[in-house]
Design a protein around this motif. Sequence first.
Motif, PDB file in Angstrom:
ATOM      1  N   PRO A 151       4.626   6.044   5.583  1.00  0.00           N
ATOM      2  CA  PRO A 151       4.004   4.813   6.081  1.00  0.00           C
ATOM      3  C   PRO A 151       4.577   3.543   5.442  1.00  0.00           C
ATOM      4  O   PRO A 151       4.593   2.489   6.086  1.00  0.00           O
ATOM      5  CB  PRO A 151       2.526   5.007   5.711  1.00  0.00           C
ATOM      6  CG  PRO A 151       2.343   6.494   5.637  1.00  0.00           C
ATOM      7  CD  PRO A 151       3.637   7.019   5.090  1.00  0.00           C
ATOM      8  N   ILE A 152       5.041   3.638   4.193  1.00  0.00           N
ATOM      9  CA  ILE A 152       5.642   2.455   3.556  1.00  0.00           C
ATOM     10  C   ILE A 152       6.979   2.130   4.227  1.00  0.00           C
ATOM     11  O   ILE A 152       7.289   0.957   4.483  1.00  0.00           O
ATOM     12  CB  ILE A 152       5.828   2.689   2.045  1.00  0.00           C
ATOM     13  CG1 ILE A 152       4.481   3.006   1.363  1.00  0.00           C
ATOM     14  CG2 ILE A 152       6.496   1.472   1.394  1.00  0.00           C
ATOM     15  CD1 ILE A 152       3.416   1.961   1.534  1.00  0.00           C
ATOM     16  N   VAL A 173       5.908  -1.668  -6.532  1.00  0.00           N
ATOM     17  CA  VAL A 173       4.527  -1.870  -6.112  1.00  0.00           C
ATOM     18  C   VAL A 173       3.925  -0.576  -5.569  1.00  0.00           C
ATOM     19  O   VAL A 173       2.765  -0.257  -5.813  1.00  0.00           O
ATOM     20  CB  VAL A 173       4.497  -2.991  -5.054  1.00  0.00           C
ATOM     21  CG1 VAL A 173       3.212  -2.968  -4.267  1.00  0.00           C
ATOM     22  CG2 VAL A 173       4.721  -4.332  -5.715  1.00  0.00           C
ATOM     23  N   TYR A 174       4.710   0.176  -4.856  1.00  0.00           N
ATOM     24  CA  TYR A 174       4.203   1.380  -4.190  1.00  0.00           C
ATOM     25  C   TYR A 174       4.453   2.663  -4.978  1.00  0.00           C
ATOM     26  O   TYR A 174       3.673   3.609  -4.894  1.00  0.00           O
ATOM     27  CB  TYR A 174       4.880   1.544  -2.822  1.00  0.00           C
ATOM     28  CG  TYR A 174       4.770   0.345  -1.949  1.00  0.00           C
ATOM     29  CD1 TYR A 174       3.584   0.060  -1.295  1.00  0.00           C
ATOM     30  CD2 TYR A 174       5.840  -0.530  -1.777  1.00  0.00           C
ATOM     31  CE1 TYR A 174       3.461  -1.062  -0.488  1.00  0.00           C
ATOM     32  CE2 TYR A 174       5.740  -1.648  -0.975  1.00  0.00           C
ATOM     33  CZ  TYR A 174       4.554  -1.909  -0.334  1.00  0.00           C
ATOM     34  OH  TYR A 174       4.436  -3.012   0.455  1.00  0.00           O
ATOM     35  N   PHE A 185       5.082   4.975 -11.190  1.00  0.00           N
ATOM     36  CA  PHE A 185       4.015   5.797 -11.773  1.00  0.00           C
ATOM     37  C   PHE A 185       4.553   6.428 -13.051  1.00  0.00           C
ATOM     38  O   PHE A 185       5.544   7.142 -13.032  1.00  0.00           O
ATOM     39  CB  PHE A 185       3.559   6.889 -10.796  1.00  0.00           C
ATOM     40  CG  PHE A 185       2.306   7.574 -11.272  1.00  0.00           C
ATOM     41  CD1 PHE A 185       1.051   7.056 -10.964  1.00  0.00           C
ATOM     42  CD2 PHE A 185       2.377   8.709 -12.065  1.00  0.00           C
ATOM     43  CE1 PHE A 185      -0.102   7.665 -11.435  1.00  0.00           C
ATOM     44  CE2 PHE A 185       1.229   9.320 -12.548  1.00  0.00           C
ATOM     45  CZ  PHE A 185      -0.016   8.805 -12.224  1.00  0.00           C
ATOM     46  N   LEU A 200      -1.636   1.637 -11.906  1.00  0.00           N
ATOM     47  CA  LEU A 200      -2.597   0.983 -11.019  1.00  0.00           C
ATOM     48  C   LEU A 200      -3.128   1.958  -9.981  1.00  0.00           C
ATOM     49  O   LEU A 200      -4.293   1.885  -9.581  1.00  0.00           O
ATOM     50  CB  LEU A 200      -1.898  -0.187 -10.315  1.00  0.00           C
ATOM     51  CG  LEU A 200      -2.708  -0.989  -9.304  1.00  0.00           C
ATOM     52  CD1 LEU A 200      -3.888  -1.667  -9.973  1.00  0.00           C
ATOM     53  CD2 LEU A 200      -1.831  -2.037  -8.618  1.00  0.00           C
ATOM     54  N   ALA A 201      -2.294   2.888  -9.532  1.00  0.00           N
ATOM     55  CA  ALA A 201      -2.668   3.761  -8.421  1.00  0.00           C
ATOM     56  C   ALA A 201      -1.675   4.918  -8.376  1.00  0.00           C
ATOM     57  O   ALA A 201      -0.616   4.853  -9.004  1.00  0.00           O
ATOM     58  CB  ALA A 201      -2.625   2.981  -7.110  1.00  0.00           C
ATOM     59  N   PRO A 202      -1.989   5.970  -7.634  1.00  0.00           N
ATOM     60  CA  PRO A 202      -0.998   7.028  -7.428  1.00  0.00           C
ATOM     61  C   PRO A 202       0.193   6.476  -6.639  1.00  0.00           C
ATOM     62  O   PRO A 202       0.069   5.450  -5.977  1.00  0.00           O
ATOM     63  CB  PRO A 202      -1.733   8.068  -6.575  1.00  0.00           C
ATOM     64  CG  PRO A 202      -3.150   7.665  -6.531  1.00  0.00           C
ATOM     65  CD  PRO A 202      -3.232   6.225  -6.902  1.00  0.00           C
ATOM     66  N   PRO A 203       1.315   7.164  -6.683  1.00  0.00           N
ATOM     67  CA  PRO A 203       2.427   6.738  -5.830  1.00  0.00           C
ATOM     68  C   PRO A 203       2.008   6.790  -4.357  1.00  0.00           C
ATOM     69  O   PRO A 203       1.285   7.701  -3.945  1.00  0.00           O
ATOM     70  CB  PRO A 203       3.520   7.782  -6.102  1.00  0.00           C
ATOM     71  CG  PRO A 203       3.091   8.555  -7.302  1.00  0.00           C
ATOM     72  CD  PRO A 203       1.619   8.384  -7.451  1.00  0.00           C
ATOM     73  N   SER A 204       2.432   5.832  -3.572  1.00  0.00           N
ATOM     74  CA  SER A 204       2.166   5.861  -2.138  1.00  0.00           C
ATOM     75  C   SER A 204       3.025   6.939  -1.482  1.00  0.00           C
ATOM     76  O   SER A 204       4.094   7.293  -1.973  1.00  0.00           O
ATOM     77  CB  SER A 204       2.524   4.505  -1.513  1.00  0.00           C
ATOM     78  OG  SER A 204       1.728   3.480  -2.054  1.00  0.00           O
ATOM     79  N   ALA A 205       2.561   7.439  -0.354  1.00  0.00           N
ATOM     80  CA  ALA A 205       3.386   8.320   0.460  1.00  0.00           C
ATOM     81  C   ALA A 205       4.502   7.480   1.087  1.00  0.00           C
ATOM     82  O   ALA A 205       4.252   6.367   1.547  1.00  0.00           O
ATOM     83  CB  ALA A 205       2.546   8.982   1.535  1.00  0.00           C
ATOM     84  N   PRO A 206       5.724   7.993   1.107  1.00  0.00           N
ATOM     85  CA  PRO A 206       6.843   7.140   1.529  1.00  0.00           C
ATOM     86  C   PRO A 206       6.880   6.824   3.029  1.00  0.00           C
ATOM     87  O   PRO A 206       7.333   5.747   3.419  1.00  0.00           O
ATOM     88  CB  PRO A 206       8.081   7.934   1.102  1.00  0.00           C
ATOM     89  CG  PRO A 206       7.625   9.350   0.987  1.00  0.00           C
ATOM     90  CD  PRO A 206       6.172   9.294   0.598  1.00  0.00           C
ATOM     91  N   TRP A 266       6.670  -9.142  -2.827  1.00  0.00           N
ATOM     92  CA  TRP A 266       6.092  -7.897  -3.316  1.00  0.00           C
ATOM     93  C   TRP A 266       6.134  -6.781  -2.276  1.00  0.00           C
ATOM     94  O   TRP A 266       6.307  -5.605  -2.609  1.00  0.00           O
ATOM     95  CB  TRP A 266       4.633  -8.112  -3.731  1.00  0.00           C
ATOM     96  CG  TRP A 266       4.451  -8.876  -4.994  1.00  0.00           C
ATOM     97  CD1 TRP A 266       3.818 -10.074  -5.133  1.00  0.00           C
ATOM     98  CD2 TRP A 266       4.891  -8.513  -6.317  1.00  0.00           C
ATOM     99  NE1 TRP A 266       3.847 -10.480  -6.453  1.00  0.00           N
ATOM    100  CE2 TRP A 266       4.491  -9.536  -7.202  1.00  0.00           C
ATOM    101  CE3 TRP A 266       5.603  -7.428  -6.840  1.00  0.00           C
ATOM    102  CZ2 TRP A 266       4.766  -9.506  -8.568  1.00  0.00           C
ATOM    103  CZ3 TRP A 266       5.877  -7.393  -8.203  1.00  0.00           C
ATOM    104  CH2 TRP A 266       5.462  -8.410  -9.038  1.00  0.00           C
ATOM    105  N   THR A 267       5.917  -7.145  -1.028  1.00  0.00           N
ATOM    106  CA  THR A 267       5.841  -6.121   0.019  1.00  0.00           C
ATOM    107  C   THR A 267       7.134  -5.321   0.142  1.00  0.00           C
ATOM    108  O   THR A 267       7.125  -4.188   0.608  1.00  0.00           O
ATOM    109  CB  THR A 267       5.489  -6.793   1.363  1.00  0.00           C
ATOM    110  OG1 THR A 267       4.235  -7.463   1.210  1.00  0.00           O
ATOM    111  CG2 THR A 267       5.361  -5.775   2.483  1.00  0.00           C
TER     112      THR A 267
END
Lengths: 291, 291, 291, 291
Positions: free
Chosen positions: C203-204, C184-185, C188, C195-201, C178-179
């Motif tokens: 830090p991912i 997962v990140y 949207f 589940l959540a807003p999109p993560s900022a790219p 998954w990571t």
Amino acid sequence: MAHDEYTWPAGVQSAACFTLDLDAHSPHLWIHRGGMPQLLSHLEQRRFGPRVGVGRILDLLDRFAIKGTFFVPGFVAEEFPEILPTLVERGHEIGLHGYFHELANDLSDEGFTHALDHSIALFEAQTGIRPKGFRSPAWEMTPHMLAEVKRLGMWDSSLMGYDHPYTVDGVTEIPPQWTLDDAVYFKFLGGGVDLAPPSAPGPILDGWLDEWEGLHRFGSLFMLTVHDWISGRAQRIVMLEKLLTRITAEKSVWWATVSEIAAHHEATQKDRYVIDPSVPQGVEGHPAWRG
Amino acid sequence: MAHDEYTWPAGVQSAACFTLDLDAHSPHLWIHRGGMPQLLSHLEQRRFGPRVGVGRILDLLDRFAIKGTFFVPGFVAEEFPEILPTLVERGHEIGLHGYFHELANDLSDEGFTHALDHSIALFEAQTGIRPKGFRSPAWEMTPHMLAEVKRLGMWDSSLMGYDHPYTVDGVTEIPPQWTLDDAVYFKFLGGGVDLAPPSAPGPILDGWLDEWEGLHRFGSLFMLTVHDWISGRAQRIVMLEKLLTRITAEKSVWWATVSEIAAHHEATQKDRYVIDPSVPQGVEGHPAWRG
Amino acid sequence: MAHDEYTWPAGVQSAACFTLDLDAHSPHLWIHRGGMPQLLSHLEQRRFGPRVGVGRILDLLDRFAIKGTFFVPGFVAEEFPEILPTLVERGHEIGLHGYFHELANDLSDEGFTHALDHSIALFEAQTGIRPKGFRSPAWEMTPHMLAEVKRLGMWDSSLMGYDHPYTVDGVTEIPPQWTLDDAVYFKFLGGGVDLAPPSAPGPILDGWLDEWEGLHRFGSLFMLTVHDWISGRAQRIVMLEKLLTRITAEKSVWWATVSEIAAHHEATQKDRYVIDPSVPQGVEGHPAWRG
Amino acid sequence: MAHDEYTWPAGVQSAACFTLDLDAHSPHLWIHRGGMPQLLSHLEQRRFGPRVGVGRILDLLDRFAIKGTFFVPGFVAEEFPEILPTLVERGHEIGLHGYFHELANDLSDEGFTHALDHSIALFEAQTGIRPKGFRSPAWEMTPHMLAEVKRLGMWDSSLMGYDHPYTVDGVTEIPPQWTLDDAVYFKFLGGGVDLAPPSAPGPILDGWLDEWEGLHRFGSLFMLTVHDWISGRAQRIVMLEKLLTRITAEKSVWWATVSEIAAHHEATQKDRYVIDPSVPQGVEGHPAWRG
């Protein structure tokens, strides 16, 4: 669409308030008002606030010579009777915050007034001081609550319709905002009640500094809100230290208690930024509406 | 609102514990106690822990010469009978963590005691060692659980009412905290059971270092908690390596097992920081309450 | 708790796979199998993948001379009949991924086999190639699905019990995680399904590089999984470019298709890392259990 | 899987639109169409937009000499009758956005057309201008809505099937995208209605700049969407200032209103990138389907 033009005392470009909602485990009693579960985890997490967190935050404020406003539910003052006297002795303001952190959504008008009266009596008994202001738990307000705050001649610090002081039906409103509330980012209790994991503190600190930079430029009010059991944790003391170090380096910021801000507003601009506290009519019957 | 004044052995400014909750797939059996689904994804993700993750973490601890405390559910010790002997052989402490990672919220008092007894018997059979401490799954505790831990003369590591050792009705409590738990940020299983996506590790590492910096300054206890199948992933080994590199550079930190911390507490401060383990009365009948 | 000791061809320290699950709007048809809503938003967001995203990703892979493995649901190949031939022509591998992105949790054994047979027939009709491998939608697997993959002599890329190849009842398993999954990140869609807003790219990306650094050190397998309509967006092309620039600078990494990895495993280590695919018994009847 | 090859006027490498959905408290009336609660928090948070936010954003756009497109629900124009005339006077475009921010999922075809007609009449009464374009609330569209937009000869800015202009059954579509929408990251109202805490602005700004970098490289369209009450907050004004400073430094970007982009599309490429607006058939009856 007015320009930002709130005015401050001479030499002041913007204002800042440090506020703390000292909830401890009072919301736990409200949430479980139908019956207390025989579980200790949430209770202990929340009691970390009065035991450890408040002391750390008071020491931090002393270092920066900042006087804060502490909103304390009646139940917390009752359970920890040294809290209100200590806050007063160390020069901070104390304000009302419900008795059991009651949420407006689920509270009768009578229940609100009943809890408010009990809270005021307790504050007076413990400190001899009648509090000047009110902040609603979770920042929800009803017209009844506003009318009660007005009846008592208090200011309010709950609504977010501006980011500087304004007036709601004669009540001076000193607005907080979610973006500057530690609970939004860091509250985490476990057991399936949480919205999200705790945020990492670094990027949130940067955002708080951005908010301050903008508010300072616009000549507005930076109102920070923290909680005893959340910001009393070591990570957040470090974060608050960085925040206060940066903002206090700017000399044209007026650090004040909420009552000091309210007094300034009432003396200079009570009739600007006035809004109507009634809830607007719904769509039913509107000509553009066809359900 | 006491000042931070926990005392440590001479030359020690603060303490640190590395703890690992070796859950593997035991929570899966608990969650599906009503019937196991014919699905393999969650099982395999969790079995990555004993297969791969634990070995990587043991190697990492060896490099930093840290002795950890590993909390192992009975079921995991039963399924992987080499785990407990290996941990003991490599110098780490082993502690109790339920049999099937039972959650206090849904467990009878009798069920708790039954699982505890079976776990102790299994630990003794596999290693000849009677474990000295207990950590509750998901860090929830009931008065009954505390009474049982007391009856067995064990310490507990579940409640979070301080960030240094304290005493709950005679039981030594060595507190963890959510902010220093890998599962809060990185647990992700798929299939609709997750709270949020995994956090990015960089900002969380910075937050853990901030937490350590603050705790070290306050002379408190840095208790990290990781999980076999979560922190055994490569990304998190890299993260833990950075964390331990930084903290072990500070020589006045006492790295110790939980039992070593507990023994220090009992020898020096058992009667300070004492709290009552009972659940407070609810609001019903309180004069400030009007439902 | 074995040490990491997976072996690779001479000169190779670790391996890497670029995989793409080309879902387009096939999950939309699965989700709405009870009746398609007259709504266009999700459909159009997902069709961005075949229209724009896949072309951008193919160009990116060409620049880095990487051959990927593309898992394509039958429905997508049917709707966009140029996709499979184009992928083959440009040198990439094609694999199975259900017909309508059916989720194992809600699918009968018969339904799975039926969709699998139809997918294989379509792949052969469009390209003349019989796919060598399977990846389950959402990475869920049942014992029946594994038995079917075994019957067809295919490898699987769904389970996550190691982070290098392993063997499940004779089936070669090339594990994703998954990571390292963009969905997962960044997935949207709006409309209340997220589940959540999109993560900022940023830090991912750092986290993916940490994962690679650790896997490379452990001599394991870096398997990235992206989606046409998610990673085809401009922001993520920029992110993937940074990722591939860094990893391809390391010459001891073997970039391979999943079939190449599987062939290596079968030729060298098919009997190491073997696991039993059956679901363990539940707690009912276990002596430590008292419900 | 076509290459990116959208064409722009001579000298232009990519285009950019600044759009603002001026919702204020119109969604609150829609959500509570069954009855307005006597609660003020959400109302006041949303009214911050017209009171404070819009003025700040207009000033910011002036500094960068950018003309934006403002989508205004009829109810907001009715409640704040100075808004539409001010926007027109300051050189911005105004577009339709429902009357009460009605969501397509819960709206009848008749209700949509009724609200649309009332909105147009109001726009014409307040400004003498008939708006040229429509954006659906929450970016959901039905075939009926598209047919109505077509009947009125308007463009649409709701669907996300490309990241440059395209054509849906004769309607010019100028696509937004969730990744460039402030609400996805920063909308937070409290009271239990939120998906997640507000994101930290720094990493999101970096992501928006990555998105712009990629879109500029691909010669596509950067369409930003902000909201009055969200991006009018000080923190986000600071963020937008950084964003616009960076992008306006690149001279080959064409900043245009949505109508200017639409006119370019219709004059040069109306017959490229044409898609069918009907919803595809469901799986029922498909030969690969066995329920």
